[in-house]
Design a protein around this motif. Structure first.
Motif, PDB file in Angstrom:
ATOM      1  N   LEU A  13       0.805  -1.217   0.000  1.00 45.83           N
ATOM      2  CA  LEU A  13       0.000   0.000   0.000  1.00 45.83           C
ATOM      3  C   LEU A  13       0.836   1.264   0.000  1.00 45.83           C
ATOM      4  CD1 LEU A  13      -2.760  -1.181   2.480  1.00 45.83           C
ATOM      5  CD2 LEU A  13      -3.041  -0.735   0.037  1.00 45.83           C
ATOM      6  N   GLY A  14       2.142   1.145   0.239  1.00 41.92           N
ATOM      7  CA  GLY A  14       3.007   2.298   0.154  1.00 41.92           C
ATOM      8  C   GLY A  14       2.998   3.161   1.408  1.00 41.92           C
ATOM      9  N   ALA A  45      -3.134  -0.728  -8.690  1.00 42.31           N
ATOM     10  CA  ALA A  45      -2.743  -2.116  -8.946  1.00 42.31           C
ATOM     11  C   ALA A  45      -2.714  -2.918  -7.651  1.00 42.31           C
ATOM     12  CB  ALA A  45      -1.378  -2.156  -9.631  1.00 42.31           C
ATOM     13  N   SER A  46      -2.251  -2.315  -6.568  1.00 39.27           N
ATOM     14  CA  SER A  46      -2.226  -3.024  -5.287  1.00 39.27           C
ATOM     15  C   SER A  46      -3.636  -3.352  -4.822  1.00 39.27           C
ATOM     16  CB  SER A  46      -1.515  -2.175  -4.230  1.00 39.27           C
ATOM     17  OG  SER A  46      -0.153  -1.992  -4.553  1.00 39.27           O
ATOM     18  N   LEU A  47      -4.569  -2.436  -5.062  1.00 37.39           N
ATOM     19  CA  LEU A  47      -5.955  -2.645  -4.637  1.00 37.39           C
ATOM     20  C   LEU A  47      -6.712  -3.591  -5.565  1.00 37.39           C
ATOM     21  CD1 LEU A  47      -6.891   0.980  -3.539  1.00 37.39           C
ATOM     22  CD2 LEU A  47      -6.226  -0.950  -2.090  1.00 37.39           C
ATOM     23  N   ASP A  52      -5.698  -6.581  -5.852  1.00 35.84           N
ATOM     24  CA  ASP A  52      -5.406  -7.900  -5.295  1.00 35.84           C
ATOM     25  C   ASP A  52      -5.775  -7.893  -3.821  1.00 35.84           C
ATOM     26  OD1 ASP A  52      -4.094 -10.454  -6.490  1.00 35.84           O
ATOM     27  OD2 ASP A  52      -3.296 -10.308  -4.463  1.00 35.84           O
ATOM     28  N   ARG A  53      -5.113  -8.706  -3.018  1.00 34.11           N
ATOM     29  CA  ARG A  53      -5.553  -8.916  -1.639  1.00 34.11           C
ATOM     30  C   ARG A  53      -5.639  -7.629  -0.829  1.00 34.11           C
ATOM     31  NH1 ARG A  53      -2.388 -14.592  -1.152  1.00 34.11           N
ATOM     32  NH2 ARG A  53      -0.950 -13.388  -2.423  1.00 34.11           N
ATOM     33  N   ALA A  54      -4.776  -6.660  -1.099  1.00 35.32           N
ATOM     34  CA  ALA A  54      -4.829  -5.404  -0.358  1.00 35.32           C
ATOM     35  C   ALA A  54      -6.149  -4.676  -0.573  1.00 35.32           C
ATOM     36  CB  ALA A  54      -3.660  -4.502  -0.760  1.00 35.32           C
ATOM     37  N   GLY A  55      -6.827  -4.973  -1.693  1.00 37.12           N
ATOM     38  CA  GLY A  55      -8.089  -4.321  -1.994  1.00 37.12           C
ATOM     39  C   GLY A  55      -9.316  -5.149  -1.688  1.00 37.12           C
TER      40      GLY A  55
END
Length: 550
Positions: free
Chosen positions: A155-156, A182-184, A186-189
């Motif tokens: 998530l930075g 892009a991060s959201l 996948d699992r972070a999202g």
């Protein structure tokens, strides 16, 4: 069928063999480059042929780890979670980012420090809790603060997350972070029910509750995971199956046999040893696509306190002398491995950047030559006794046994002797996280943005930095790449990272897999609506049993 030009492959998790040097080695003979293959990412269902209901059985090639989006690290967990936990964004068949639980793509302030995410309205979690911006904030804060989170680095540099109103989330950054969308995807999202989180806390993975076409029912360890259609789902009219049972079948031959017999209707990660024969059989369809990730060997350079913690010191020649790791990279004949072990279905890989990526450059695609003579000279310069022995922990499957035998043969001439320790997959993930390995043969299914394939694995103390690698220059380059919104600038920076990583070799990248999924295509158990994309996930949310045309 949905077909398009092939992306260079990559995917899940392979490895394996028997402890000590295996005698019956797979021949490793250099041959030509792998042939071009056409991607087939899905099989659409004719609306008139769809049969309502039915219980789909899927052969899943490994036991998933805990079904918790914040902490999980297994590709196979993503397969199951894809059915029960939708994300703010998703990747489509063309590798493009599209909204899912978000109402639109995010907007970013001119200085890059504020990202605004609109949240889809009229949506409920499987437990009936309404989805709103506050629920998204709860999920993101958990990903950022849970001690065991694998998502924080994805998530930075977030400084604050807040709900501006029920339909709007604001993410503030201390410095710009381009890969957030892009991060959201996948699992972070994956947005988790705040009601379930309040009730279950760190035990959320025992009863995951999200927004999805299906909801979790039960798990029988080492055997199966079952989900059933969720009547609360916002697009329930598009969901046709009553349930999906993911049946754990780690042996590729057994998966193929069950697909042939019709005992399962979908089988993931089919072996290249079986694919050519299956392609000729009536009643079986195949999806195939390249992926964004890689397979390789990770060396433990400093993972002494578990992943995500500051690196310690491991006083072995392998951990302290980069010449030994460079020698290993030079010792591997990547093309011969692909051709001999995987029947030309896979492709060599030398970095975390797929050649099909927007961010690919000559530096990013550069590949160390197969040079056993130079490798042996490096080992001699390092002053180690030959053959130099490395203990490699690997998954205990038939395909990975073949790979391990071939890898042993490939590096033998250069002066290496590999001891392969076969380990059950979920146990191997635990060993990788805890640092209980000298070298581990695993991979990463890949993300559409290179940040997701590099930063978490190579940045000091990041959530997936299993090697315990630490290089301030790499940290700085990855940070600069994440801050830039210019693809050309980012590509150039990632190329610089690859150059340094190929000098340090915390990970020796080996090959990219094609994701090959089989399904029953005719008869009373014929299915359609199955999809698999370059993110490595088999999608079943719109799958259905279908009636064949007369």
């Amino acid at each position: 069928m949905t077909a398009r030009p092939a992306r260079p492959p990559s995917l899940p998790v392979l490895a394996g063999a028997a402890l000590l040097v295996l005698g019956a080695c797979v021949p490793v003979q250099p041959v030509g480059a792998s042939p071009e293959r056409e991607d087939v990412t899905g099989v659409r269902a004719d609306p008139g042929a769809v049969r309502a209901g039915g219980d789909l059985v899927v052969a899943l090639s490994a036991e998933p780890d805990r079904l918790d989006p914040t902490t999980s690290s297994s590709l196979y967990t993503r397969y199951v979670m894809n059915a029960v936990c939708e994300k703010l964004y998703d990747v489509d068949a063309d590798g493009e980012l599209v909204p899912q639980l978000a109402a639109a793509l995010p907007t970013t302030s001119a200085d890059g420090l504020e990202v605004t995410i609109p949240v889809r309205q009229g949506v409920r979690f499987a437990d009936g809790t309404p989805l709103d911006a506050a629920a998204v904030v709860t999920t993101l804060e958990r990903n950022l603060t849970l001690e065991t989170s694998s998502r924080k680095s994805e998530l930075g540099p977030v400084s604050d997350v807040q709900a501006l109103d029920p339909a709007t989330v604001l993410v503030r950054y201390s410095r710009p972070f381009a890969p957030l969308t892009a991060s959201l995807a996948d699992r972070a999202g994956m947005v988790m029910s705040p009601t379930a989180l309040a009730e279950l806390g760190e035990d959320f993975g025992d009863r995951p509750t999200c927004v999805g076409p299906f909801k979790y029912v039960e798990r029988v360890p080492q055997t199966s995971i079952t989900v059933e259609r969720d009547p609360n789902y916002y697009a329930a009219d598009e969901v046709h199956l009553d349930s999906i049972t993911y049946r754990i079948m780690t042996d590729a031959n057994i998966r193929a046999a069950n697909l042939r017999s019709g005992d399962v209707q979908v089988a993931d990660s089919l072996s290249p040893q079986d694919v050519d024969a299956l392609a000729q059989e009536d009643g079986i369809g195949l999806l195939q696509t390249g992926s964004f990730g890689y397979q390789g060997v990770t060396f433990n350079l400093g993972n002494t306190e578990g992943v995500g913690n500051p690196p310690g010191r491991i006083d072995t020649p392998l951990a302290t002398d980069p010449r030994i790791r460079e020698a290993f990279s030079l010792a591997v004949d990547r093309q011969a491995l692909v051709n001999s072990v995987f029947n030309d279905w896979y492709e060599p890989a030398c970095s975390f950047i797929s050649p099909a990526s927007t961010y690919a450059t000559a530096a990013g695609e550069a590949c160390p030559p197969h040079d056993p003579e130079r490798a042996r000279r490096l080992l001699t310069e390092a002053g180690v006794q030959l053959p130099y022995r490395i203990r490699v922990s690997a998954s205990n499957t038939a395909d990975t046994l073949r790979l391990s035998q071939a890898l042993q043969a490939s590096v033998l001439e250069a002066g290496f002797e590999l001891e392969i320790e076969p380990v059950e997959y979920s146990t191997l993930l635990d060993q990788q996280s805890s640092g209980d390995f000298e070298a581990v043969q695993l991979g990463w299914s890949g993300r559409v943005d290179p940040h997701g394939n590099a930063a978490s694995f190579l940045t000091t103390a990041a959530g997936n930095n299993y090697s315990g690698y630490s290089n301030p220059e790499v940290d700085a380059l990855l940070q600069r790449a994440a801050q830039s919104t210019d693809p050309a600038v980012r590509a150039q920076l990632y190329g610089q990272v690859v150059t340094i990583v190929q000098r340090d070799n915390p990970i020796v990248y080996l090959y990219r897999v094609r994701s090959i999924t089989g399904y029953v295509s005719s008869g009373e158990d014929a299915v359609a609506g199955v999809e698999t994309y370059a993110d490595g996930v088999v999608r079943l949310g719109r799958a259905a049993f279908v009636t064949e045309e007369d």
